[in-house]
Every structure is written in C-alpha cells, then in structure tokens.
Design a protein around this motif. Structure first.
Motif, PDB file in Angstrom:
ATOM      1  N   THR A  51       0.974  -1.073  -0.032  1.00  0.00           N
ATOM      2  CA  THR A  51      -0.145   0.016   0.040  1.00  0.00           C
ATOM      3  C   THR A  51       0.942   1.243   0.022  1.00  0.00           C
ATOM      4  O   THR A  51       0.392   2.281  -0.614  1.00  0.00           O
ATOM      5  N   ILE A  52       2.004   1.282   0.697  1.00  0.00           N
ATOM      6  CA  ILE A  52       2.674   2.478   0.765  1.00  0.00           C
ATOM      7  C   ILE A  52       3.298   2.862  -0.608  1.00  0.00           C
ATOM      8  O   ILE A  52       3.812   3.620  -1.125  1.00  0.00           O
ATOM      9  N   GLY A  53       3.739   1.534  -1.399  1.00  0.00           N
ATOM     10  CA  GLY A  53       4.213   1.679  -2.693  1.00  0.00           C
ATOM     11  C   GLY A  53       3.213   2.159  -3.879  1.00  0.00           C
ATOM     12  O   GLY A  53       3.473   2.406  -5.001  1.00  0.00           O
ATOM     13  N   ARG A  54       1.913   2.622  -3.208  1.00  0.00           N
ATOM     14  CA  ARG A  54       0.784   3.167  -3.998  1.00  0.00           C
ATOM     15  C   ARG A  54       0.234   2.230  -5.013  1.00  0.00           C
ATOM     16  O   ARG A  54       1.103   1.268  -5.646  1.00  0.00           O
ATOM     17  N   LEU A  55      -1.082   2.107  -5.263  1.00  0.00           N
ATOM     18  CA  LEU A  55      -1.735   1.147  -5.856  1.00  0.00           C
ATOM     19  C   LEU A  55      -1.928   2.011  -7.277  1.00  0.00           C
ATOM     20  O   LEU A  55      -2.958   2.542  -7.611  1.00  0.00           O
ATOM     21  N   THR A  56      -0.776   1.783  -8.083  1.00  0.00           N
ATOM     22  CA  THR A  56      -1.220   2.381  -9.425  1.00  0.00           C
ATOM     23  C   THR A  56      -1.186   1.197 -10.452  1.00  0.00           C
ATOM     24  O   THR A  56      -0.308   0.360 -10.358  1.00  0.00           O
ATOM     25  N   ARG A  57      -1.838   1.593 -11.533  1.00  0.00           N
ATOM     26  CA  ARG A  57      -1.903   0.600 -12.682  1.00  0.00           C
ATOM     27  C   ARG A  57      -1.182   1.323 -13.779  1.00  0.00           C
ATOM     28  O   ARG A  57      -1.288   2.444 -14.159  1.00  0.00           O
ATOM     29  N   GLY A  58      -0.214   0.418 -14.391  1.00  0.00           N
ATOM     30  CA  GLY A  58       0.682   1.193 -15.338  1.00  0.00           C
ATOM     31  C   GLY A  58       1.680   0.105 -15.978  1.00  0.00           C
ATOM     32  O   GLY A  58       1.354  -1.112 -15.741  1.00  0.00           O
ATOM     33  N   LYS A  59       2.310   0.481 -16.824  1.00  0.00           N
ATOM     34  CA  LYS A  59       3.153  -0.443 -17.669  1.00  0.00           C
ATOM     35  C   LYS A  59       4.445  -0.900 -16.759  1.00  0.00           C
ATOM     36  O   LYS A  59       4.599  -0.238 -15.697  1.00  0.00           O
ATOM     37  N   ALA A  60       4.933  -1.791 -17.100  1.00  0.00           N
ATOM     38  CA  ALA A  60       6.535  -1.966 -16.622  1.00  0.00           C
ATOM     39  C   ALA A  60       7.319  -1.023 -16.800  1.00  0.00           C
ATOM     40  O   ALA A  60       7.431  -0.224 -17.872  1.00  0.00           O
ATOM     41  N   PRO A  61       8.306  -0.608 -15.731  1.00  0.00           N
ATOM     42  CA  PRO A  61       8.962   0.459 -15.947  1.00  0.00           C
ATOM     43  C   PRO A  61      10.386   0.293 -16.817  1.00  0.00           C
ATOM     44  O   PRO A  61      11.596   0.140 -16.222  1.00  0.00           O
ATOM     45  N   ILE A  62       9.961   0.088 -18.168  1.00  0.00           N
ATOM     46  CA  ILE A  62      11.163  -0.060 -18.904  1.00  0.00           C
ATOM     47  C   ILE A  62      11.326   1.275 -19.794  1.00  0.00           C
ATOM     48  O   ILE A  62      10.280   1.532 -20.481  1.00  0.00           O
ATOM     49  N   ILE A  63      12.395   1.638 -19.990  1.00  0.00           N
ATOM     50  CA  ILE A  63      12.812   2.913 -20.823  1.00  0.00           C
ATOM     51  C   ILE A  63      12.981   2.605 -22.357  1.00  0.00           C
ATOM     52  O   ILE A  63      13.596   1.260 -22.727  1.00  0.00           O
ATOM     53  N   VAL A 123       4.182   4.437 -14.690  1.00  0.00           N
ATOM     54  CA  VAL A 123       4.637   3.019 -14.524  1.00  0.00           C
ATOM     55  C   VAL A 123       4.202   2.635 -13.148  1.00  0.00           C
ATOM     56  O   VAL A 123       4.525   3.133 -12.041  1.00  0.00           O
ATOM     57  N   ALA A 124       4.464   1.243 -12.942  1.00  0.00           N
ATOM     58  CA  ALA A 124       4.409   0.519 -11.632  1.00  0.00           C
ATOM     59  C   ALA A 124       5.670   0.598 -11.187  1.00  0.00           C
ATOM     60  O   ALA A 124       6.687   0.582 -11.618  1.00  0.00           O
TER      61      ALA A 124
END
Length: 117
Positions: A45-57, A68-69
């Motif tokens: 929960t501390i890492g925030r519940l966000t939906r996003g893509k994988a953190p790849i540049i 990104v997640a």
C-alpha cells in the motif's frame, strides 16, 4: 482502495497481536503468519496502488513519460514472503521438537523445563 486496505491491514495487525499474546504455540505461529501478511500489505500500500506499464525505458528515449508501476515494493514483498516462509517453517519444526520433548503446547508450562535440569 487504499482506505479499504488500511482497514484490512489494521485488522490483520490487531488479529496478529491478539494471536501472538495467546498461550498456545499454534496460535503463536498463526499470529506470526498474520503479522507477515499485514506487513506485506502495508509495504504494498505504501508503494501506491497504480496501474501502469512495466518501468522499462524505450530504446531512444531518455526517460519514462508514462505512468509506470513501481517495482521496488513488489521486490521487497517477494523477499519478505520468502523470509517469512522460512521463518514459519523453522518455528513449526522448533515447536514440534519442543512438543515431542515436553508434551505440552502451553507457553506457561514450558517454563517448567527451565528448573528441572
């Protein structure tokens, strides 16, 4: 969603402390498992519940512009799950050995062996 998880985490922490304070060692193991699950949910929960893509540049890009997640909380939780599994297995084996020697699972009666040697 975070509010619901906050209540769940609080309930898990309260239940875990209640179970740990019981005199039965089986309830102690259940309390430790609940405590580890509550801590994992708290980190998640501390890492925030966000939906996003994988953190790849992307190739050619210099930074991430989309949402990104965050992979750090997930990596911490995976590590914590492995550690808690090992700890739980160790506690179960330790308590089984104590039960075979003494024959009780009450924490107050385990003090009897301290003076019998």
């Amino acid at each position: 969603m975070e509010i619901l998880l906050a209540f769940v985490i609080g309930g898990l922490f309260a239940g875990a402390i209640y179970m740990i304070l019981r005199r039965c060692v089986v309830k102690l193991i259940i309390g430790l498992a609940m405590l580890s699950h509550a801590a994992n949910l708290l980190i998640f929960t501390i890492g925030r519940l966000t939906r996003g893509k994988a953190p790849i540049i992307e190739e050619g890009a210099k930074r991430i512009t989309e949402q990104v997640a965050d992979p750090i909380p997930q990596a911490l939780i995976l590590t914590a799950i492995v550690i808690s599994f090992g700890l739980t297995a160790f506690v179960i084996v330790l308590i089984e050995q104590v039960y075979q020697v003494i024959g009780v699972d009450d924490v107050d009666k385990l003090k009897v062996t301290d003076t019998s040697n």
